[in-house]
Write a protein that holds these residues in place. Sequence first.
Motif, PDB file in Angstrom:
ATOM      1  N   ASN A  93       7.370   3.230  -3.900  1.00 20.08           N
ATOM      2  CA  ASN A  93       8.563   2.589  -3.349  1.00 20.08           C
ATOM      3  C   ASN A  93       9.837   2.907  -4.138  1.00 20.08           C
ATOM      4  OD1 ASN A  93       7.883   1.193  -5.617  1.00 20.08           O
ATOM      5  ND2 ASN A  93       7.958  -0.854  -4.681  1.00 20.08           N
TER       6      ASN A  93
ATOM      7  N   ASP B 146       0.464   2.862  -5.507  1.00 24.70           N
ATOM      8  CA  ASP B 146       1.172   1.648  -5.105  1.00 24.70           C
ATOM      9  C   ASP B 146       1.229   0.676  -6.273  1.00 24.70           C
ATOM     10  OD1 ASP B 146      -1.286   0.381  -5.290  1.00 24.70           O
ATOM     11  OD2 ASP B 146      -1.588   0.187  -3.125  1.00 24.70           O
ATOM     12  N   GLU B 147       1.670  -0.543  -6.018  1.00 26.33           N
ATOM     13  CA  GLU B 147       1.853  -1.514  -7.117  1.00 26.33           C
ATOM     14  C   GLU B 147       0.539  -1.899  -7.795  1.00 26.33           C
ATOM     15  OE1 GLU B 147       1.476  -3.762  -3.210  1.00 26.33           O
ATOM     16  OE2 GLU B 147       2.559  -2.009  -3.975  1.00 26.33           O
ATOM     17  N   ASN B 148      -0.605  -1.635  -7.136  1.00 24.02           N
ATOM     18  CA  ASN B 148      -1.905  -1.961  -7.718  1.00 24.02           C
ATOM     19  C   ASN B 148      -2.604  -0.751  -8.345  1.00 24.02           C
ATOM     20  OD1 ASN B 148      -1.816  -4.725  -6.846  1.00 24.02           O
ATOM     21  ND2 ASN B 148      -2.261  -3.999  -4.762  1.00 24.02           N
TER      22      ASN B 148
ATOM     23  N   ARG C  36       5.578   5.159  -8.688  1.00 26.15           N
ATOM     24  CA  ARG C  36       5.349   4.178  -7.619  1.00 26.15           C
ATOM     25  C   ARG C  36       5.862   4.733  -6.296  1.00 26.15           C
ATOM     26  NH1 ARG C  36       5.337  -1.169  -9.576  1.00 26.15           N
ATOM     27  NH2 ARG C  36       5.630  -1.847  -7.412  1.00 26.15           N
TER      28      ARG C  36
END
Length: 473
Positions: free
Chosen positions: A158, A185-187, A156
Motif C-alpha cells: 500500500n 501485505d501488513e501481515n 508493503r
Amino acid sequence: MEEELLEDLVLSQKPDYTTEIIEILRGTEAPRVIADKLSDYHEADIADILPLITEQERKKLYRIVGVQSLSDILESMEEDEASKYLDEMDLRKAATIISNMEPDKAVDVLREIQKEKRLVLIDLLNAEAKKDIALIASFDEDEIGSKMTTNYVDIRENLSIKEAMSSLVEQAAQNDNISTIFVVDENGIFFGAVDLKDLIIARQGTKLESLIMTSYPYVYGHEIIDDCIERLKDYSEDSIPVLDNDNTLLGVITSQSIIQVVDEAMGDDYAKLAGLTAEEDLKEPLLESMKKRLPWLLILLVLGIGVSSVVGIFEKVVAELTIIMAFQSLILDMAGNVGTQSLAVTIRVLMDETLTAKQKFGLVGKEMRVGLSNGLLLGIISFLFVGLYISLIKGRGFAFGYSVSACIGASLVVAMVISSAVGTLIPLFFNKIKVDPAVASGPLITTINDLVAVVTYYGLSWILLIEVFHLGG
C-alpha cells in the motif's frame, strides 16, 4: 599446431592472481595499503591462496582484511575448508564473520564445526544472524527452505512510489539482492514482486499496484528439493521467494543457490549411477568410502554369480563350439552400453513430472526402436567383419565363419533391443514405487543386461549353430 599456439598465447596472457596476491600479503607495506591492494581482487581468488600460505600468514590476512571481506572469502569455499580456517581465529572474530555470512552458508559451515565450539559460536552471534540461522536450520537438508537466504528487500503493497523507493534505499544498506523487490501485505503475506528497473523509472503519480507482478513464481519452504528444482530452473529469475504454509514470506532462493543445488543433485545422481550410495571426496576415510561402495557391490556380486551360473547351463554349447567364447564380451559390452544409454535418457526424461502413462510407454517404444535400428546396423557390420575374421584369420572356411557371424549379428540385434527396454523399464519402475530412478545405477543395468546377453547369445548359438546348422562337435 595453430590451435596449440593460440592456447599457449591465451595462457600466457592470463593473469597469475595467486602469485600476485601472495606477494602483496608477504609485502612489508602498511596494513591499510595491503588491504587496499587486496580489495582489487575477487574474494574467490583470495580464497585460493589460503591453502598455499602458512598459518602465520593467514592470521596476518585475518587482521588486515575487513570482516565482510573475510565472510565473502570463506563463503566462496567448501564448508569443511571454511570451518578449518575459522578454527584459526579467536571465537569472537569467528562469530562475527559467521554473522556476516549468508544464513544458508552459515548453517552449512556451523554443521562442520565440533558441537562444543559450535554452541559457543552460536551464543556469540548477533541477534539477527541467530534468528536467521535458526530459521534456515529449522528445515531438513532435503527441503528447499534449507537453501534460502534472508538477504532480500520487501515493501508493503500500500506504499506510494516515493515511499517504496525510501524503503528500498533503507534496506539496501543491509541487503544486496535488490534486482527484484518483493511485496507483502501488513501481515507479511506474499503479494507479488516489483522489478527494480520498473520502480526506478516509475513516475511520481504511478500507482505501485500497477508495477506489482502478482503472478510471480514462489515455492514453499518445506517442499522437497528434488520436487521443485525443475520449476526453479525453468523460471530463470535472479531470486524466487520462499513461503511458509501460511504464505508468509520467509526468504528467497537466489540463482547462485539454484546452481549449487543443481550441481549437488547432479553429483548425487552421478554417484548413484556409478553404484555409490553417496558422493565421495579425496579426504574421506577408508571405512566411509567402503560403506558407500559395498551395498551395490554385494548386490552385483550376487547378480554376477547368477550370470556365471547361466553360462554354466550352456557348458555343452561352449564345449562343442569353443570359438564363440571369443565373442562373448562383444555381445555383453554392447548390451551393457545400450542399457546404460537408455538409463541416462530415461532418468533425464523423468525429471519432467508431468509425463503421462502414455508418454512413458512411448519412451519405452522409442528406446526399443532405437535399440533395434542400431542393433540391425551393428549386427550387419559384425556379420561381415566377424565372418571374414573367422574365415580368413582363423582359417575355418566361409560357411563356418559366416554361420557363426550370423549368430553373433542376430544376438546383437536381440540383446540390444531387450537391453534398451530393460534400461528404460527399470528406472520407470523405480520411479513408480517412489524410489530415486538414479538408484537403477549403471552397474545394475549392466549386470542385468549381461544376463540378458548371455542367455540370448548362448541360446541362439545352441539353436542356430548346433540344432540348425549342426556345427557342433
